[in-house]
Design a protein around this motif. Structure first.
Motif, PDB file in Angstrom:
ATOM      1  N   ARG A  36       1.094 -12.996 -18.698  1.00  0.00           N
ATOM      2  CA  ARG A  36       0.687 -12.045 -17.643  1.00  0.00           C
ATOM      3  C   ARG A  36      -0.605 -11.329 -18.017  1.00  0.00           C
ATOM      4  O   ARG A  36      -1.479 -11.122 -17.173  1.00  0.00           O
ATOM      5  CB  ARG A  36       1.801 -11.036 -17.367  1.00  0.00           C
ATOM      6  N   ALA A  37      -0.737 -10.936 -19.290  1.00  0.00           N
ATOM      7  CA  ALA A  37      -1.953 -10.246 -19.736  1.00  0.00           C
ATOM      8  C   ALA A  37      -3.178 -11.141 -19.583  1.00  0.00           C
ATOM      9  O   ALA A  37      -4.239 -10.689 -19.140  1.00  0.00           O
ATOM     10  CB  ALA A  37      -1.804  -9.796 -21.190  1.00  0.00           C
ATOM     11  N   ARG A  43      -8.546 -12.352 -13.869  1.00  0.00           N
ATOM     12  CA  ARG A  43      -8.916 -11.880 -12.526  1.00  0.00           C
ATOM     13  C   ARG A  43     -10.234 -11.105 -12.546  1.00  0.00           C
ATOM     14  O   ARG A  43     -10.963 -11.079 -11.559  1.00  0.00           O
ATOM     15  CB  ARG A  43      -7.805 -11.012 -11.940  1.00  0.00           C
ATOM     16  N   LEU A  44     -10.535 -10.460 -13.665  1.00  0.00           N
ATOM     17  CA  LEU A  44     -11.792  -9.727 -13.810  1.00  0.00           C
ATOM     18  C   LEU A  44     -12.989 -10.645 -13.576  1.00  0.00           C
ATOM     19  O   LEU A  44     -14.011 -10.219 -13.023  1.00  0.00           O
ATOM     20  CB  LEU A  44     -11.879  -9.104 -15.207  1.00  0.00           C
ATOM     21  N   ILE A  67      -9.288 -10.339 -24.463  1.00  0.00           N
ATOM     22  CA  ILE A  67      -8.055  -9.962 -23.774  1.00  0.00           C
ATOM     23  C   ILE A  67      -7.135  -9.280 -24.769  1.00  0.00           C
ATOM     24  O   ILE A  67      -6.520  -9.946 -25.610  1.00  0.00           O
ATOM     25  CB  ILE A  67      -7.372 -11.204 -23.169  1.00  0.00           C
ATOM     26  N   PRO A  68      -7.036  -7.956 -24.727  1.00  0.00           N
ATOM     27  CA  PRO A  68      -6.170  -7.247 -25.674  1.00  0.00           C
ATOM     28  C   PRO A  68      -4.702  -7.605 -25.453  1.00  0.00           C
ATOM     29  O   PRO A  68      -4.245  -7.744 -24.315  1.00  0.00           O
ATOM     30  CB  PRO A  68      -6.401  -5.772 -25.354  1.00  0.00           C
ATOM     31  N   PHE A  69      -3.983  -7.752 -26.561  1.00  0.00           N
ATOM     32  CA  PHE A  69      -2.538  -7.980 -26.502  1.00  0.00           C
ATOM     33  C   PHE A  69      -1.953  -7.659 -27.868  1.00  0.00           C
ATOM     34  O   PHE A  69      -2.289  -8.297 -28.860  1.00  0.00           O
ATOM     35  CB  PHE A  69      -2.214  -9.426 -26.110  1.00  0.00           C
ATOM     36  N   GLY A  70      -1.099  -6.666 -27.923  1.00  0.00           N
ATOM     37  CA  GLY A  70      -0.511  -6.278 -29.199  1.00  0.00           C
ATOM     38  C   GLY A  70      -1.573  -5.795 -30.169  1.00  0.00           C
ATOM     39  O   GLY A  70      -2.517  -5.109 -29.783  1.00  0.00           O
ATOM     40  N   SER A  71      -1.433  -6.193 -31.422  1.00  0.00           N
ATOM     41  CA  SER A  71      -2.385  -5.748 -32.440  1.00  0.00           C
ATOM     42  C   SER A  71      -3.647  -6.601 -32.489  1.00  0.00           C
ATOM     43  O   SER A  71      -4.569  -6.302 -33.240  1.00  0.00           O
ATOM     44  CB  SER A  71      -1.709  -5.759 -33.814  1.00  0.00           C
ATOM     45  N   SER A  72      -3.697  -7.663 -31.710  1.00  0.00           N
ATOM     46  CA  SER A  72      -4.911  -8.482 -31.655  1.00  0.00           C
ATOM     47  C   SER A  72      -5.163  -8.868 -30.205  1.00  0.00           C
ATOM     48  O   SER A  72      -5.494  -8.021 -29.410  1.00  0.00           O
ATOM     49  CB  SER A  72      -4.788  -9.704 -32.566  1.00  0.00           C
ATOM     50  N   GLY A  73      -5.006 -10.116 -29.857  1.00  0.00           N
ATOM     51  CA  GLY A  73      -5.214 -10.520 -28.479  1.00  0.00           C
ATOM     52  C   GLY A  73      -5.735 -11.927 -28.376  1.00  0.00           C
ATOM     53  O   GLY A  73      -5.558 -12.745 -29.289  1.00  0.00           O
TER      54      GLY A  73
END
Length: 100
Positions: A36-37, A43-44, A67-73
């Motif tokens: 989802r992230a 979409r940006l 794309i940020p996700f948790g401690s990294s991405g």
């Protein structure tokens, strides 16, 4: 406001499946949140692809979306094509070596 069509190459789609499968083995909820992230971040690109950082110095149309996700991405490599299309070429986790 200009709107770009965002498309993924087959390789980028394979990357998403690979990343999802990797997380799925560890945590179903995290795999769903990650997907989802990534989808939300992509979409940006329909509205402001030029706001993303350049991937290489000599090609202003080849860019990366962090794309940020948790401690990294994750990082999505994309190319701005023509006046109306953005093509996502690859998606990787930030801790991976490089795009494959």
């Amino acid at each position: 406001m200009r709107r770009y069509r965002v498309r993924l190459t087959p390789e980028a789609e394979e990357d998403l499946l690979r990343l999802y499968d990797f997380l799925l083995e560890r945590d179903l909820a995290a795999a769903e949140r990650a997907l989802r992230a990534i989808e939300e971040a992509l979409r940006l690109l329909a509205f402001s692809p030029f706001s993303c950082r350049k991937a290489v110095r000599d090609n202003p149309l080849l860019r990366e979306l962090v794309i940020p996700f948790g401690s990294s991405g994750f990082v999505a490599l994309f190319e701005i094509e023509a006046r109306s299309t953005v093509t996502v070429l690859a998606v990787r986790h930030q801790r991976e070596e490089d795009y494959h």
